[in-house]
Scaffold this active site. Sequence first.
Site, PDB file in Angstrom:
ATOM      1  N   ASN A  84       0.845  -1.181   0.000  1.00 59.45           N
ATOM      2  CA  ASN A  84       0.000   0.000   0.000  1.00 59.45           C
ATOM      3  C   ASN A  84       0.892   1.246   0.000  1.00 59.45           C
ATOM      4  OD1 ASN A  84      -1.446   2.304   1.137  1.00 59.45           O
ATOM      5  ND2 ASN A  84      -3.102   0.884   1.644  1.00 59.45           N
ATOM      6  N   ASP A  98      -1.110  -3.437  10.667  1.00 60.36           N
ATOM      7  CA  ASP A  98      -2.467  -3.888  10.374  1.00 60.36           C
ATOM      8  C   ASP A  98      -3.397  -2.902  11.052  1.00 60.36           C
ATOM      9  OD1 ASP A  98      -3.847  -5.997   8.860  1.00 60.36           O
ATOM     10  OD2 ASP A  98      -4.893  -6.307  10.732  1.00 60.36           O
TER      11      ASP A  98
END
Length: 208
Positions: A15, A74
Amino acid sequence: MPRLTPGKLVIATHNAGKLKEIRALLAPYGMDCISAGELGLPEPDETGTTFVENALLKAHAAAQAANLPALADDSGLSVTALGGAPGVYTADWAEKGPREGGPGRDWYMAMGKVEGKLAELGPDTPRDAWFSCVLAIAWPDGGEAVYEGRIDGTLTWPPRGKLGFGYDPVFVARGHDRTFAELDPADKQAISHRADAFAKLVAEQFAR
């Protein structure tokens, strides 16, 4: 507790938005960050049921594949009225598909799903939500460390701003009137869930 030392660090993400934020946060500490995507490492299946489990899974996979220390993030959005959903399944709500010229996750669709579920509950439904972030560091020898951060706020609709990523355009942090996607990146980094987790990481990993 193993400690990070200046040098190469794999950021276990594909990402680009996350990588940019993490690089900026680690820049003062002499870390030469390279992403799993840049190294061509595969994305492991996120089979965990908590942010901690998934962050550790990604960090260990990257550390073993690259034989370098690895940092995994996360994170996700949890909505109080939805029982904490999407939570650990935040990215899954943004199903992969073509958007903006190439394949990837459709975050506008994901934001629409959240808004649709809130609308089903009625106009007086509370819009409280929070972002969680778990940072996990793994070393090739199996060592690990975990740091957790959080920021509370409310959801707005329609989405506003173009500076963030993911659910940023619909999240307004408590005490603010602009969405994360309307904030200058430096201002967002100063208050975000990721910044909260990083402050704890820095205190333990880089304190003199």
